[in-house]
Design an enzyme around this catalytic site. Structure first.
Site, PDB file in Angstrom:
ATOM      1  N   HIS A 148     -33.140 -20.094   4.854  1.00  0.00           N
ATOM      2  CA  HIS A 148     -33.484 -18.783   4.286  1.00  0.00           C
ATOM      3  C   HIS A 148     -34.253 -18.916   2.970  1.00  0.00           C
ATOM      4  O   HIS A 148     -35.372 -18.394   2.864  1.00  0.00           O
ATOM      5  CB  HIS A 148     -32.231 -17.925   4.112  1.00  0.00           C
ATOM      6  CG  HIS A 148     -32.426 -16.741   3.221  1.00  0.00           C
ATOM      7  ND1 HIS A 148     -33.270 -15.706   3.532  1.00  0.00           N
ATOM      8  CD2 HIS A 148     -31.900 -16.437   1.994  1.00  0.00           C
ATOM      9  CE1 HIS A 148     -33.254 -14.799   2.547  1.00  0.00           C
ATOM     10  NE2 HIS A 148     -32.436 -15.230   1.615  1.00  0.00           N
TER      11      HIS A 148
ATOM     12  N   HIS B 165     -32.794 -19.821  -5.187  1.00  0.00           N
ATOM     13  CA  HIS B 165     -32.410 -18.506  -5.722  1.00  0.00           C
ATOM     14  C   HIS B 165     -30.973 -18.097  -5.412  1.00  0.00           C
ATOM     15  O   HIS B 165     -30.425 -17.207  -6.056  1.00  0.00           O
ATOM     16  CB  HIS B 165     -33.398 -17.424  -5.258  1.00  0.00           C
ATOM     17  CG  HIS B 165     -33.200 -16.944  -3.859  1.00  0.00           C
ATOM     18  ND1 HIS B 165     -33.893 -17.459  -2.785  1.00  0.00           N
ATOM     19  CD2 HIS B 165     -32.399 -15.982  -3.330  1.00  0.00           C
ATOM     20  CE1 HIS B 165     -33.528 -16.836  -1.680  1.00  0.00           C
ATOM     21  NE2 HIS B 165     -32.622 -15.928  -1.971  1.00  0.00           N
TER      22      HIS B 165
ATOM     23  N   GLU C 293     -25.155 -18.278  -7.245  1.00  0.00           N
ATOM     24  CA  GLU C 293     -24.194 -17.314  -6.684  1.00  0.00           C
ATOM     25  C   GLU C 293     -23.276 -17.947  -5.635  1.00  0.00           C
ATOM     26  O   GLU C 293     -22.082 -17.661  -5.597  1.00  0.00           O
ATOM     27  CB  GLU C 293     -24.979 -16.152  -6.053  1.00  0.00           C
ATOM     28  CG  GLU C 293     -24.088 -15.064  -5.499  1.00  0.00           C
ATOM     29  CD  GLU C 293     -24.920 -13.953  -4.879  1.00  0.00           C
ATOM     30  OE1 GLU C 293     -24.325 -12.910  -4.591  1.00  0.00           O
ATOM     31  OE2 GLU C 293     -26.127 -14.134  -4.694  1.00  0.00           O
ATOM     32  N   ASP C 294     -23.839 -18.829  -4.805  1.00  0.00           N
ATOM     33  CA  ASP C 294     -23.102 -19.277  -3.616  1.00  0.00           C
ATOM     34  C   ASP C 294     -22.717 -20.744  -3.596  1.00  0.00           C
ATOM     35  O   ASP C 294     -22.148 -21.214  -2.610  1.00  0.00           O
ATOM     36  CB  ASP C 294     -23.946 -18.986  -2.356  1.00  0.00           C
ATOM     37  CG  ASP C 294     -24.170 -17.495  -2.158  1.00  0.00           C
ATOM     38  OD1 ASP C 294     -23.296 -16.713  -2.582  1.00  0.00           O
ATOM     39  OD2 ASP C 294     -25.219 -17.116  -1.607  1.00  0.00           O
TER      40      ASP C 294
ATOM     41  N   ASP D 181     -37.401 -12.253  -0.692  1.00  0.00           N
ATOM     42  CA  ASP D 181     -36.034 -12.374  -0.156  1.00  0.00           C
ATOM     43  C   ASP D 181     -35.721 -11.204   0.778  1.00  0.00           C
ATOM     44  O   ASP D 181     -35.215 -11.375   1.889  1.00  0.00           O
ATOM     45  CB  ASP D 181     -35.055 -12.422  -1.334  1.00  0.00           C
ATOM     46  CG  ASP D 181     -33.602 -12.473  -0.875  1.00  0.00           C
ATOM     47  OD1 ASP D 181     -33.279 -13.331  -0.047  1.00  0.00           O
ATOM     48  OD2 ASP D 181     -32.793 -11.655  -1.358  1.00  0.00           O
TER      49      ASP D 181
ATOM     50  N   ASP E 237     -56.350  10.257  15.749  1.00  0.00           N
ATOM     51  CA  ASP E 237     -57.758  10.567  16.012  1.00  0.00           C
ATOM     52  C   ASP E 237     -58.582  10.488  14.727  1.00  0.00           C
ATOM     53  O   ASP E 237     -59.292  11.417  14.363  1.00  0.00           O
ATOM     54  CB  ASP E 237     -57.867  11.966  16.639  1.00  0.00           C
ATOM     55  CG  ASP E 237     -59.238  12.191  17.271  1.00  0.00           C
ATOM     56  OD1 ASP E 237     -59.920  11.185  17.556  1.00  0.00           O
ATOM     57  OD2 ASP E 237     -59.613  13.356  17.449  1.00  0.00           O
TER      58      ASP E 237
END
Length: 719
Positions: free
Chosen positions: A66, A90, A94-95, A157, A277
């Site tokens: 990701h 990034h 956080e993770d 992201d 159109d």
């Protein structure tokens, strides 16, 4: 640095044979970078892959795919190496065990700051998911103010998350798609990033309304052969004329997206055939002068539609977009939309702030799109500190993301852009908060107009101010911009606070006088001790609480003076607290009896709402007598301001035209009518109730007198 961080930072960088396909794709997209920067990018991937080891996405892929895909989106925009490294990393703060300090040590302070700016706030506790998302958005906007590259990473992201939305639950898909269409796609448009905006809109539309998207997409792809032939013929005619003029150009036909077609069908109540159109072309030339030359060529091929020409080169849009727009009468009865711009304008229109990236490295400074983005964000953050909550801030930002704008001139010729439907008061606050707060009227093209007047492009606007003027709550009903709304609310809160402090001072002093004391005579130490005990930072906070009914003045007075309430002297009429009617937010006039100046009145202290004013003869006061400590002895001051609501019942003959006669008589007495209601109606007589505004009892008597003179009125009664 702990051992886990040390192990992550000291990972080895694999050779070419060990690099997976998804990373090779990123390196190919980033081939515009020098070799040493590509090595740094690979190192960032190695650190990120080690940090995310064992983590997988909902689709089952390794999580590191990701952030690498996010970096790939940005590499297509040809951003700098710091942005790409931050994109790859990034989600690490956080993770994963990696900390900001570890990233700063390994990749530099700028990368660490970018990663921190993108990091969400999911670990904090919020009352709802909406509040958490709003606070996360506020944090992102603050980070954007420091470095615009934060929003580039965030948009990339979001784009990759939308591309892989299928792995989410139905509820999550709807929430993310709606947020994308309401916030992120408009931000991409506001920053001039048209390519990313268009894909976000298309993916959001497909996720939110899959059936509608499928039907529109099928219709677009199934355009008849006749239309394709017509498109080719028009393109050939325009190209032939441009070539004859000796111009260098690129001519591109434009196809409408399902989202833009859907919006036009819904917003303009048009059928699919009416929207589709339309033939669209883009002419891209070398220089600005050639844009106007090409415009003349286009107008010589087909006649222009009157009033449909827009010059966004001379007056760029707020996001830096520049182009000439014109609409021509087509050979098949269908309009031809033509956009004309230079190569640089086209690049900025497609990529916005990412075009010709020149942030800190390899350039003279940010381009105009970046400068405009910075000024927009600065304007938002001016109001950020004044908003009451993250949700309110997010709503204000949504309001500011209007796709359509009006372009206005100041008296000195400066150009200002505001959202569509903006009013003169919006213009005033966009000039300066003080101008808005003191505005009384406006001159539009030298004609005096009210502040609620909506503005149109090309008008010259001048604001008339007065130092004594103050914002009114009614302004909130018609302002459009978030800046104006926030400034008005903030000023009204300040005025309410000042009024509450003044009223609280009078109420507490009156209660202290009953105990032969006053605020001035209280020992300072005694007052400070009370404030400290009840956690009031200042005396003003206590006085405001007293006025709002959160503390009873008699009880506060007793605690402050430390005297027995049995010794309190009886109230005298001269001890009344006098009101002028201008006390905002702390004095409310009861709807049950609608008191007006001149009536005998009494106040009832309501927690959190201040003093509720009733007429002495109000039937509801019998219930309030059960709480005598909440009664406030009040009266009208010598000078009272404002208009007051009152209800009158008229018994009239039931025949045509009677209502108009009564309304005309009320208007002749210079009273505004707020509402009219028939209460009873039979063959001969009707009872009509009017809700009107009057200044005082004298004014009310004048209204009643003028209505009673009508022969069709048999009786008048005040509710």
């Amino acid at each position: 640095m702990n051992s886990a961080e040390l192990a992550l930072v000291q990972v080895s960088v694999p050779g070419d044979e060990d690099v997976p396909g998804y990373m090779r794709a990123l390196e190919t997209a980033a081939a515009y970078l020098p070799a040493e920067q590509l090595r740094l990018l690979r190192r960032a991937w190695a650190v990120g892959a080690a940090a995310h080891e064992g983590q997988v996405r909902r689709s089952g892929e390794p999580y590191i795919t990701h952030p690498v895909a996010v970096a790939g989106v940005l590499a297509d925009q040809k951003v700098d190496i710091e942005t790409l490294v931050a994109a790859v990393l990034h989600d690490t703060i956080e993770d994963t065990p990696l900390t900001r300090a570890a990233l700063a040590s390994e990749f530099g302070e700028s990368v660490a700051e970018l990663v921190e700016g993108v990091t969400k706030l999911d670990k904090l506790q919020f009352a709802s998911r909406r509040e958490a998302d709003a606070e996360s958005f506020r944090k992102m906007m603050l980070a954007m103010a420091r470095d615009l590259r934060v929003i580039l990473i965030k948009l990339a992201d979001r784009l990759h998350n939308m591309r892989t939305l299928g792995a989410q639950s139905a509820e999550a898909r709807e929430r993310i798609a709606r947020e994308t269409l309401e916030v992120y796609a408009p931000i991409a448009q506001r920053l001039g990033m048209n390519l990313i905006k268009s894909e976000l809109q298309d993916l959001g539309f497909r996720a939110l309304y899959p059936m509608r998207h499928r039907i529109l997409d099928k219709h677009i792809r199934a355009q008849p052969l006749l239309r394709r032939e017509a498109m080719a013929k028009i393109e050939a005619q325009i190209a032939q004329r441009l070539t004859k003029e000796g111009m260098g150009y690129r001519l591109v036909s434009r196809v409408k997206s399902p989202w833009s077609i859907y919006n036009k069908m819904r917003g303009e109540a048009k059928t699919f055939e009416q929207v589709i159109d339309v033939f669209g072309f883009r002419v891209i030339v070398g220089k600005v002068a050639e844009c106007y030359h090409a415009l003349g060529v286009a107008h010589s091929v087909y006649k222009p539609v009157d009033g449909r020409f827009r010059d966004f080169i001379a007056i760029p849009k707020a996001n830096g977009y520049q182009s000439l727009h014109t609409v021509l009468f087509g050979p098949y009865g269908s309009p031809i939309e033509v956009q004309i711009r230079t190569e640089e304008m086209d690049l900025i229109a497609e990529r916005g702030i990412a075009a010709h990236w020149a942030y800190k490295h390899g350039g003279d400074g940010p381009n105009s799109a970046q400068q405009r983005a910075h000024s927009w964000i600065s304007g938002l953050l001016e109001t950020e500190s004044d908003t009451g909550s993250s949700l309110e801030f997010l709503e204000n930002v949504k309001v500011d993301l209007f796709p359509d704008e009006v372009y206005l001139f100041t008296p000195k010729g400066a150009i200002m852009s505001l959202p569509r439907n903006a009013t003169a008061i919006d213009f005033a606050y966009s000039v300066h908060t003080d101008v808005g707060n003191q505005a009384v009227a406006a001159r539009v093209d030298r004609k005096l107009v009210p502040l609620r007047t909506r503005l149109a492009s090309g008008q010259t606007v001048e604001i008339v101010t007065a130092k004594s003027s103050q914002p009114r709550p009614q302004w909130l009903e018609f302002v459009v911009t978030g800046k104006a709304r926030t400034a008005i609310r903030q000023q009204l809160k300040q005025l309410e606070h000042e009024d509450a402090v003044q009223l609280g001072h009078r109420m507490l002093d009156s209660a202290l006088e009953d105990l032969d004391s006053s605020l001035e005579r209280l020992p300072a130490a005694q007052l400070d001790a009370y404030l400290a005990e009840h956690r009031y930072p200042r005396l003003e906070a206590l006085l405001s609480d007293v006025a709002l009914g959160n503390r009873m003045p008699a009880q506060v007075a007793q605690s402050l003076s430390r005297k027995d309430p049995a010794r309190a002297r009886a109230h005298h009429r001269e001890d009344r607290i006098l009101i002028t009617g201008a006390e905002r937010g702390v004095v409310t006039f009861a709807n049950c009896c609608m008191p007006i100046p001149g009536d005998e009145i009494m106040g009832y202290h309501t927690a959190g709402r201040g003093v509720m004013v009733h007429r002495i003869e109000c039937p509801n006061l019998a219930e309030y007598r059960k709480s005598p400590e909440r009664w406030v002895d009040i009266g009208w001051d010598r000078v009272v301001t404002g208009d007051y609501n009152v209800a009158l019942r008229f018994q009239v003959e039931n025949r045509p035209g009677v209502l108009a006669q009564v309304a005309a008589a009320v208007a002749k007495a210079k009273s505004n009518i707020d509402a009219v209601e028939y209460l009873e109606r039979d063959t001969n007589v009707s009872v009509i109730q009017f809700a009107i505004e009057v200044r005082d009892r004298t004014h009310l008597a004048d209204v009643i007198r003028k209505v009673r003179r009508l022969g069709v009125v048999h009786g008048v009664q005040r509710q």
